[in-house]
Write a protein that holds these residues in place. Sequence first.
Motif, PDB file in Angstrom:
ATOM      1  N   MET A 144       0.833  -1.205   0.000  1.00  0.00           N
ATOM      2  CA  MET A 144       0.000   0.000   0.000  1.00  0.00           C
ATOM      3  C   MET A 144       0.868   1.255   0.000  1.00  0.00           C
ATOM      4  SD  MET A 144      -3.009  -1.223  -0.200  1.00  0.00           S
ATOM      5  CE  MET A 144      -4.026   0.219   0.083  1.00  0.00           C
ATOM      6  N   GLU A 145       2.032   1.153   0.641  1.00  0.00           N
ATOM      7  CA  GLU A 145       2.945   2.299   0.673  1.00  0.00           C
ATOM      8  C   GLU A 145       3.437   2.629  -0.733  1.00  0.00           C
ATOM      9  OE1 GLU A 145       4.772   5.300   3.002  1.00  0.00           O
ATOM     10  OE2 GLU A 145       3.285   3.771   3.500  1.00  0.00           O
ATOM     11  N   ALA A 146       3.740   1.583  -1.501  1.00  0.00           N
ATOM     12  CA  ALA A 146       4.209   1.794  -2.876  1.00  0.00           C
ATOM     13  C   ALA A 146       3.125   2.444  -3.723  1.00  0.00           C
ATOM     14  CB  ALA A 146       4.627   0.461  -3.494  1.00  0.00           C
TER      15      ALA A 146
ATOM     16  N   SER B 228       0.616   4.403  -2.618  1.00  0.00           N
ATOM     17  CA  SER B 228       0.350   5.780  -2.194  1.00  0.00           C
ATOM     18  C   SER B 228       1.423   6.753  -2.683  1.00  0.00           C
ATOM     19  CB  SER B 228       0.258   5.843  -0.664  1.00  0.00           C
ATOM     20  OG  SER B 228       1.481   5.494  -0.063  1.00  0.00           O
ATOM     21  N   HIS B 229       2.617   6.240  -3.018  1.00  0.00           N
ATOM     22  CA  HIS B 229       3.682   7.103  -3.524  1.00  0.00           C
ATOM     23  C   HIS B 229       3.813   7.042  -5.046  1.00  0.00           C
ATOM     24  CE1 HIS B 229       4.995   6.864   0.745  1.00  0.00           C
ATOM     25  NE2 HIS B 229       5.370   8.109   0.507  1.00  0.00           N
TER      26      HIS B 229
ATOM     27  N   GLY C 217       1.964  -5.589  -4.971  1.00  0.00           N
ATOM     28  CA  GLY C 217       1.898  -4.181  -4.552  1.00  0.00           C
ATOM     29  C   GLY C 217       1.385  -3.275  -5.648  1.00  0.00           C
TER      30      GLY C 217
END
Length: 244
Positions: free
Chosen positions: A1-3, A5-6, A117
């Motif tokens: 999720m971090e990947a 969102s960026h 991801g």
Amino acid sequence: MEAISHAGTVLGVLASDGVVLAAEKKVTGKLLDLSVTKDEGKGYGGSGEKVFLLNSNVIGGVAGLTADANSLLNYARSAAQRHLLTYNEDIPVELLAQRLCDLKQGYTQYGGLRPFGVSILYAGYDPHYKFQLYHSDPSGNYSGWKATCIGANSGTAQSLLKQEYKDDITVKDAVGLVLRTMSKTMDSTSLGSEKLEFAILTLDPETKQPKAKIYRPHEIDALLVSEGLTKKEGEGDKDVEMGK
């Protein structure tokens, strides 16, 4: 999720006569060769990194890990071709989303595997439910949308879409809405073909079959000029000469 969102913003809008997709292209360096264009605008290979043709009736937009996205895109294309071989018709867009979500969910369930991801937007058409827009996330969930956004600044984009979206919007108006939203939410200060990918899915007026178009760089620049979102070549110099 971090990947996700960026990742660069990917935005989709469902219109009464088509679907519009746009994506922010992250240029990693000045030495990167961007001269190779997509296969005559058909979405295979080339410099595209966010918007791809999955089947003749489905376009996909991805946000997240590029390697994971490539794996899922190849799986989606194979699934679409297997359906065509078996049933002699294009795969419905929702069924294709289900196929990918089944695979994604399996990777969240077993030890030794990690989730993909990647979030994906699916813009598609089938004869029964006409134009559709779906979104799937790494957990294997998917949902249908009238307008949505994934990637960086998705919250801001969603707010803008809620204010301006109308149920009877046409592709022509949707193109303007998408480009205006992208201009306000992208990290870049100006829009251009080096920072933007763009695609639309419509019906061919003669054959009544879905027609996917992934824009080439010069077509994106012309589109931005027509929407008044970028200066024509030489306008900046004129402004300097006139003291503006």
